[in-house]
Each structure stands twice: as structure tokens, then as C-alpha cells.
Write a protein that holds these residues in place. Structure first.
Motif, PDB file in Angstrom:
ATOM      1  N   GLU A  21      41.218  26.679  39.353  1.00 46.05           N
ATOM      2  CA  GLU A  21      41.017  26.505  37.918  1.00 46.05           C
ATOM      3  C   GLU A  21      41.952  27.418  37.121  1.00 46.05           C
ATOM      4  O   GLU A  21      42.544  26.990  36.133  1.00 46.05           O
ATOM      5  CB  GLU A  21      39.555  26.771  37.539  1.00 46.05           C
ATOM      6  N   LEU A  22      42.093  28.664  37.556  1.00 45.61           N
ATOM      7  CA  LEU A  22      43.000  29.587  36.875  1.00 45.61           C
ATOM      8  C   LEU A  22      44.450  29.138  37.028  1.00 45.61           C
ATOM      9  O   LEU A  22      45.252  29.257  36.105  1.00 45.61           O
ATOM     10  CB  LEU A  22      42.814  31.009  37.405  1.00 45.61           C
ATOM     11  N   TRP A  23      44.803  28.605  38.207  1.00 48.03           N
ATOM     12  CA  TRP A  23      46.163  28.106  38.442  1.00 48.03           C
ATOM     13  C   TRP A  23      46.478  26.952  37.490  1.00 48.03           C
ATOM     14  O   TRP A  23      47.524  26.928  36.846  1.00 48.03           O
ATOM     15  CB  TRP A  23      46.310  27.661  39.901  1.00 48.03           C
ATOM     16  N   LYS A  24      45.556  25.996  37.420  1.00 48.34           N
ATOM     17  CA  LYS A  24      45.766  24.840  36.537  1.00 48.34           C
ATOM     18  C   LYS A  24      45.871  25.266  35.072  1.00 48.34           C
ATOM     19  O   LYS A  24      46.617  24.671  34.304  1.00 48.34           O
ATOM     20  CB  LYS A  24      44.634  23.820  36.698  1.00 48.34           C
ATOM     21  N   ALA A  25      45.134  26.307  34.698  1.00 46.36           N
ATOM     22  CA  ALA A  25      45.145  26.780  33.320  1.00 46.36           C
ATOM     23  C   ALA A  25      46.351  27.678  33.028  1.00 46.36           C
ATOM     24  O   ALA A  25      46.570  28.064  31.885  1.00 46.36           O
ATOM     25  CB  ALA A  25      43.852  27.538  33.029  1.00 46.36           C
ATOM     26  N   GLY A  26      47.130  27.989  34.081  1.00 45.84           N
ATOM     27  CA  GLY A  26      48.302  28.839  33.901  1.00 45.84           C
ATOM     28  C   GLY A  26      47.991  30.324  33.845  1.00 45.84           C
ATOM     29  O   GLY A  26      48.796  31.111  33.360  1.00 45.84           O
ATOM     30  N   ASN A  27      46.822  30.720  34.375  1.00 48.45           N
ATOM     31  CA  ASN A  27      46.400  32.126  34.345  1.00 48.45           C
ATOM     32  C   ASN A  27      46.022  32.676  35.718  1.00 48.45           C
ATOM     33  O   ASN A  27      45.010  33.364  35.844  1.00 48.45           O
ATOM     34  CB  ASN A  27      45.188  32.285  33.414  1.00 48.45           C
ATOM     35  N   PRO A  28      46.787  32.412  36.775  1.00 46.61           N
ATOM     36  CA  PRO A  28      46.351  32.862  38.097  1.00 46.61           C
ATOM     37  C   PRO A  28      46.279  34.378  38.253  1.00 46.61           C
ATOM     38  O   PRO A  28      45.529  34.874  39.088  1.00 46.61           O
ATOM     39  CB  PRO A  28      47.388  32.261  39.045  1.00 46.61           C
ATOM     40  N   PHE A  29      47.010  35.125  37.428  1.00 47.69           N
ATOM     41  CA  PHE A  29      47.000  36.587  37.537  1.00 47.69           C
ATOM     42  C   PHE A  29      45.637  37.171  37.169  1.00 47.69           C
ATOM     43  O   PHE A  29      45.331  38.307  37.503  1.00 47.69           O
ATOM     44  CB  PHE A  29      48.109  37.192  36.669  1.00 47.69           C
ATOM     45  N   GLU A  30      44.789  36.376  36.524  1.00 47.56           N
ATOM     46  CA  GLU A  30      43.428  36.820  36.202  1.00 47.56           C
ATOM     47  C   GLU A  30      42.574  37.032  37.453  1.00 47.56           C
ATOM     48  O   GLU A  30      41.518  37.653  37.387  1.00 47.56           O
ATOM     49  CB  GLU A  30      42.739  35.828  35.265  1.00 47.56           C
ATOM     50  N   LEU A  31      43.032  36.522  38.599  1.00 47.07           N
ATOM     51  CA  LEU A  31      42.317  36.760  39.854  1.00 47.07           C
ATOM     52  C   LEU A  31      42.367  38.233  40.257  1.00 47.07           C
ATOM     53  O   LEU A  31      41.499  38.716  40.973  1.00 47.07           O
ATOM     54  CB  LEU A  31      42.925  35.935  40.991  1.00 47.07           C
ATOM     55  N   VAL A  32      43.385  38.932  39.812  1.00 50.02           N
ATOM     56  CA  VAL A  32      43.591  40.327  40.187  1.00 50.02           C
ATOM     57  C   VAL A  32      42.647  41.219  39.388  1.00 50.02           C
ATOM     58  O   VAL A  32      42.491  41.060  38.177  1.00 50.02           O
ATOM     59  CB  VAL A  32      45.057  40.744  39.936  1.00 50.02           C
ATOM     60  N   ASP A  33      42.034  42.163  40.070  1.00 52.96           N
ATOM     61  CA  ASP A  33      41.162  43.126  39.424  1.00 52.96           C
ATOM     62  C   ASP A  33      41.949  43.841  38.322  1.00 52.96           C
ATOM     63  O   ASP A  33      43.065  44.290  38.550  1.00 52.96           O
ATOM     64  CB  ASP A  33      40.680  44.140  40.471  1.00 52.96           C
TER      65      ASP A  33
END
Length: 119
Positions: A21-33
Motif C-alpha cells: 500500500e505504501l509502495w503504490k502510494a509512493g511512500n515506501p520509506f514510511e516503512l522505516v522506523d
């Protein structure tokens, strides 16, 4: 302390779903603490997330083999875009099959049990 409602808390059932979901939204870096964000290389983290999503694609034939994974992680080569992950939906394929079939005698996960008797 207030808990923010984000993609993960709204609809996620797995980290793969959340990552997708974060990848599709263009925000995969939000996975990082957030504590680690400043001390890591964003490019390297995004590459790892990208390769990770390639490794969990729905069709097993589309997933890279380990030698390709190593190459992807150690080179700067362009990576293919990931496709839908196998575990990104809230329901698994097994659950859908079991819901579409009438109840059968036996276990839900189609495992049989054997009793061992001594001679």
C-alpha cells in the motif's frame, strides 16, 4: 500519546500488505522506523523494499531467484516494477476456497493426522 491512524492501522493484516500500500502510494520509506530514517541511506532502503516486493509477487514464476536478488541488491541496475504481492489481500486464497466450498469432514487446512502404534 495519540495514535495516528495510517495505512497500516486502517486496513493492514500483514507487513507485506502495508508495504504494498505504501509502495503504490509512493511512500515506501514510511516503512522505516522514524528513529532510523536519518541514520540510513534512503536509496539503499528503498532498493531493499523494492527487491523485497519482487520476492513476494503473487505468481511464484515472477519472483527472482536468490542469485538475482543478490545482484539486485549489490548493483545499481534498473529493477523491474513489482506486481501484486501474494499476501497483500486481507483474505488468503485458502480462506476464499474454504468459503466457496460446502463444509467437508476433516480439517480446515487439509492436513491429515496419523496415529502411530507400537508393534
Amino acid at each position: 500519546m495519540e495514535c495516528k491512524e495510517d495505512t497500516h492501522t486502517k486496513s493492514s493484516h500483514s507487513i507485506i500488505f502495508w508495504a504494498w500500500e505504501l509502495w503504490k502510494a509512493g511512500n515506501p520509506f514510511e516503512l522505516v522506523d522514524p528513529i532510523l530514517r536519518e541514520s540510513c541511506s534512503e536509496d539503499q532502503v528503498l532498493r531493499c523494499i523494492h527487491v523485497g516486493l519482487l520476492c513476494v509477487e503473487y505468481n511464484a514464476m515472477d519472483r527472482p531467484i536468490m542469485s538475482d536478488v543478490i545482484s539486485m541488491l549489490t548493483s545499481e541496475a534498473q529493477l523491474p516494477l513489482p506486481k501484486q504481492p501474494a499476501f497483500s489481500s486481507a483474505r488468503s486464497i485458502v480462506e476464499e476456497k474454504s468459503l466457496s466450498k460446502p463444509a467437508e469432514i476433516g480439517s480446515i487446512n487439509y492436513v491429515s493426522l496419523s496415529t502411530m502404534d507400537a508393534r
